[in-house]
Design a protein around this motif. Structure first.
Motif, short mmCIF file in Angstrom:
data_model
loop_
_atom_site.label_atom_id
_atom_site.label_comp_id
_atom_site.label_asym_id
_atom_site.label_seq_id
_atom_site.Cartn_x
_atom_site.Cartn_y
_atom_site.Cartn_z
N PRO A 46 0.84 -1.20 0.00
CA PRO A 46 0.00 0.00 0.00
C PRO A 46 0.87 1.26 0.00
CG PRO A 46 -0.06 -1.07 2.14
CD PRO A 46 0.70 -1.98 1.22
N PRO A 47 0.35 2.38 -0.46
CA PRO A 47 1.13 3.62 -0.47
C PRO A 47 1.52 4.02 0.94
CG PRO A 47 -1.13 4.03 -1.17
CD PRO A 47 -0.98 2.56 -0.98
N ARG A 48 2.69 4.64 1.06
CA ARG A 48 3.16 5.09 2.37
C ARG A 48 2.44 6.37 2.76
NH1 ARG A 48 9.54 4.90 1.59
NH2 ARG A 48 9.12 4.63 -0.60
N ASP A 49 1.97 6.41 3.99
CA ASP A 49 1.28 7.59 4.49
C ASP A 49 2.20 8.50 5.28
OD1 ASP A 49 -1.16 6.76 3.42
OD2 ASP A 49 -1.58 5.54 5.20
N SER A 50 3.09 7.93 6.08
CA SER A 50 3.84 8.73 7.02
C SER A 50 5.32 8.91 6.66
CB SER A 50 3.74 8.11 8.41
OG SER A 50 4.33 6.82 8.38
N MET A 51 5.77 8.35 5.58
CA MET A 51 7.19 8.46 5.22
C MET A 51 7.40 9.71 4.38
SD MET A 51 8.84 5.87 6.51
CE MET A 51 10.31 5.72 5.52
N ALA A 52 8.00 10.72 4.97
CA ALA A 52 8.28 11.96 4.25
C ALA A 52 9.74 11.97 3.84
CB ALA A 52 7.97 13.15 5.14
N GLU A 53 10.00 12.41 2.62
CA GLU A 53 11.38 12.54 2.16
C GLU A 53 11.99 13.78 2.78
OE1 GLU A 53 11.86 12.82 -2.03
OE2 GLU A 53 11.75 10.67 -2.31
N TYR A 54 13.27 13.68 3.09
CA TYR A 54 14.01 14.86 3.50
C TYR A 54 15.45 14.69 3.06
CZ TYR A 54 16.15 12.50 7.51
OH TYR A 54 16.87 11.66 8.30
N TYR A 55 16.13 15.79 3.00
CA TYR A 55 17.52 15.82 2.56
C TYR A 55 18.36 16.36 3.70
CZ TYR A 55 15.28 15.23 -1.93
OH TYR A 55 14.53 14.74 -2.96
N ARG A 56 19.60 15.87 3.79
CA ARG A 56 20.49 16.25 4.89
C ARG A 56 21.88 16.53 4.35
NH1 ARG A 56 20.71 12.17 9.60
NH2 ARG A 56 18.89 13.38 10.18
N ALA A 57 22.49 17.57 4.89
CA ALA A 57 23.89 17.88 4.57
C ALA A 57 24.60 18.22 5.88
CB ALA A 57 23.98 19.05 3.61
N THR A 58 25.87 17.90 5.93
CA THR A 58 26.68 18.18 7.11
C THR A 58 27.84 19.08 6.72
OG1 THR A 58 26.11 16.02 8.03
CG2 THR A 58 28.00 17.14 9.00
N VAL A 59 28.03 20.14 7.50
CA VAL A 59 29.16 21.05 7.31
C VAL A 59 30.07 20.86 8.51
CG1 VAL A 59 29.87 23.47 7.15
CG2 VAL A 59 27.75 22.71 6.06
N GLU A 60 31.36 20.59 8.25
CA GLU A 60 32.33 20.43 9.33
C GLU A 60 33.38 21.52 9.21
OE1 GLU A 60 33.90 16.50 9.83
OE2 GLU A 60 31.95 15.57 9.48
N TRP A 61 33.76 22.08 10.36
CA TRP A 61 34.75 23.15 10.42
C TRP A 61 35.66 22.88 11.59
CZ3 TRP A 61 35.95 26.52 14.32
CH2 TRP A 61 36.76 27.59 13.99
N SER A 62 36.96 23.13 11.44
CA SER A 62 37.92 23.00 12.54
C SER A 62 38.72 24.28 12.65
CB SER A 62 38.89 21.84 12.28
OG SER A 62 38.20 20.62 12.26
N GLY A 63 39.03 24.68 13.87
CA GLY A 63 39.83 25.88 14.06
C GLY A 63 39.81 26.35 15.50
N ASP A 64 40.10 27.65 15.65
CA ASP A 64 40.20 28.31 16.94
C ASP A 64 38.88 28.24 17.71
OD1 ASP A 64 41.54 30.28 18.81
OD2 ASP A 64 39.79 31.46 18.15
N SER A 65 38.96 28.02 19.02
CA SER A 65 37.74 27.86 19.82
C SER A 65 36.92 29.14 19.91
CB SER A 65 38.08 27.34 21.22
OG SER A 65 38.86 28.28 21.93
N ASN A 66 37.56 30.32 19.91
CA ASN A 66 36.80 31.58 19.96
C ASN A 66 35.94 31.74 18.72
OD1 ASN A 66 37.85 32.37 22.45
ND2 ASN A 66 39.61 33.35 21.50
N LEU A 67 36.51 31.49 17.55
CA LEU A 67 35.76 31.58 16.31
C LEU A 67 34.72 30.46 16.24
CD1 LEU A 67 35.30 32.97 13.63
CD2 LEU A 67 37.18 31.64 12.67
N GLY A 68 35.07 29.28 16.71
CA GLY A 68 34.14 28.16 16.72
C GLY A 68 32.89 28.46 17.54
N THR A 69 33.08 29.15 18.66
CA THR A 69 31.94 29.51 19.51
C THR A 69 31.00 30.47 18.77
OG1 THR A 69 33.29 29.19 21.48
CG2 THR A 69 31.30 30.52 21.73
#
Length: 88
Positions: A12-35
């Motif tokens: 049967p057709p899905r009622d509750s399955m919604a598509e979504y998209y996800r992206a992750t951004v990672e950054w490394s550096g100084d803790s002051n700038l990170g905050t």
């Protein structure tokens, strides 16, 4: 007829399955700038977490959206904001 009134064998057709998209951004550096970057990401409602390692931090920001174009717009917005903070 098959169970639930569907005249065929496929599930049967899905009622509750919604598509979504996800992206992750990672950054490394100084803790002051990170905050500052963490605060900006949180202000926009993105899922953000910061991990300390030695003298630097690693920031991981996760962006979810229901459409691919919406995800792209959100990532663009985030990167523009991060650039402003980095340059400022």
């Amino acid at each position: 007829m098959t169970p639930k009134g569907y005249p065929h064998i496929s599930p049967p057709p899905r009622d509750s399955m919604a598509e979504y998209y996800r992206a992750t951004v990672e950054w490394s550096g100084d803790s002051n700038l990170g905050t500052k970057l963490l605060a900006a990401a949180s202000m926009y409602g993105y899922i953000a977490e910061m991990h300390e390692n030695d003298e630097n931090v690693k920031l991981i920001i996760t962006v979810n959206h229901s459409t691919l174009q919406g995800l792209r717009n959100s990532i663009d917005e985030l990167l523009v904001e991060m650039s402003k903070i980095e340059e400022g």
